[in-house]
Design an enzyme around this catalytic site. Structure first.
Site, PDB file in Angstrom:
ATOM      1  N   CYS A 105       0.849  -1.184   0.000  1.00  0.00           N
ATOM      2  CA  CYS A 105       0.000   0.000   0.000  1.00  0.00           C
ATOM      3  C   CYS A 105       0.890   1.242   0.000  1.00  0.00           C
ATOM      4  CB  CYS A 105      -0.884  -0.022   1.246  1.00  0.00           C
ATOM      5  SG  CYS A 105      -1.976   1.394   1.378  1.00  0.00           S
ATOM      6  N   HIS A 147      -8.988  -3.813  -2.345  1.00  0.00           N
ATOM      7  CA  HIS A 147      -8.011  -3.084  -1.531  1.00  0.00           C
ATOM      8  C   HIS A 147      -8.369  -1.588  -1.487  1.00  0.00           C
ATOM      9  CE1 HIS A 147      -3.785  -2.205  -0.068  1.00  0.00           C
ATOM     10  NE2 HIS A 147      -4.193  -1.019  -0.461  1.00  0.00           N
ATOM     11  N   GLU A 148      -8.665  -1.008  -2.652  1.00  0.00           N
ATOM     12  CA  GLU A 148      -9.014   0.418  -2.707  1.00  0.00           C
ATOM     13  C   GLU A 148     -10.352   0.679  -2.030  1.00  0.00           C
ATOM     14  OE1 GLU A 148      -6.707   2.394  -3.386  1.00  0.00           O
ATOM     15  OE2 GLU A 148      -5.465   0.764  -4.109  1.00  0.00           O
ATOM     16  N   HIS A 151     -10.125   1.136   1.550  1.00  0.00           N
ATOM     17  CA  HIS A 151      -9.685   2.477   1.948  1.00  0.00           C
ATOM     18  C   HIS A 151     -10.867   3.425   2.177  1.00  0.00           C
ATOM     19  CE1 HIS A 151      -5.345   2.517   1.923  1.00  0.00           C
ATOM     20  NE2 HIS A 151      -5.272   1.968   0.740  1.00  0.00           N
TER      21      HIS A 151
HETATM   22 ZN   LIG Z   1      -3.647   1.018  -0.102  1.00  0.00          ZN
END
Ligand SMILES: [Zn+2]
Length: 196
Positions: A105, A147-148, A151
């Site tokens: 990341c 993954h995004e 966030h």
């Molecule tokens: Zn990330």
């Protein structure tokens, strides 16, 4: 314009991000700057909280994976052409048996760990013109989106590790939040901004 990437430890990375509408100020410019920032750091995805904004916006461009020798030719071809902006995304479904992939990341430089996720997703989002889409993805593209997406939900990949792994990387994470790390892109560290 390249924006500083917020480092691990900043509270903005732990916030559930808010939806936006087309009147969000300077949205086109923000998206352009986020792409420039992501490419400048050789990332495959970047979410708005990583540039300090708790809004539901992230981008993905998997082109760097098109040179990954562990992938099949078909997968590499797919990675080469996948570039997309996701606004107000909601993952509607996730399915299949969890698989591990070594994730990293831009907010947590030099830390890479295997993360388990389900292989298939169905996602609803709006594009840059605020047109709504519902699409399904699998494999590595789904992985990057997940993954995004995490966030904008205030979740980092390190939150998904076992308590044993978390203990092992604790010192590294503390150093990142204090800015005690060598990186070749612009970052903003929480411990430093507090002093100002
Ligand atoms: Zn990330």
């Amino acid at each position: 314009m390249i924006l500083p990437i917020v480092a691990y430890g900043d509270p903005v990375l732990k916030k559930k991000a808010k939806e936006i509408d087309k009147d969000y100020p300077k949205l086109t410019e923000l998206i352009e700057n986020m792409y420039e920032t992501m490419y400048g750091a050789y990332g495959v995805g970047l979410a708005a909280p990583q540039v300090g904004l708790p809004i539901r916006l992230f981008l993905v461009d998997t082109e760097p994976f098109s040179e990954d020798e562990d992938l099949t030719d078909e997968e590499r071809a797919q990675m080469k052409d996948f570039k997309k902006t996701f606004i107000n995304a909601q993952i509607i479904e996730e399915e299949g048996d969890e698989w591990a992939f070594n994730e990293g990341c831009l907010s947590i430089p030099d830390v890479r760990e295997d993360v388990f996720r389900q292989p298939k997703i169905k996602i609803q989002y709006q594009d840059e013109n605020f047109e709504t889409h519902v699409e399904e993805y699998d494999g590595l593209i789904a992985r990057v989106i997940q993954h995004e997406y995490d966030h904008i939900e205030g979740v980092l990949f390190t939150d998904k590790l076992s308590s044993f792994k978390k203990r092992l990387i604790k010192g590294k994470l503390t150093n990142i939040s204090k800015g005690k790390i060598k990186i070749d892109y612009k970052m903003r560290f929480p411990a430093m901004s507090r002093k100002r």
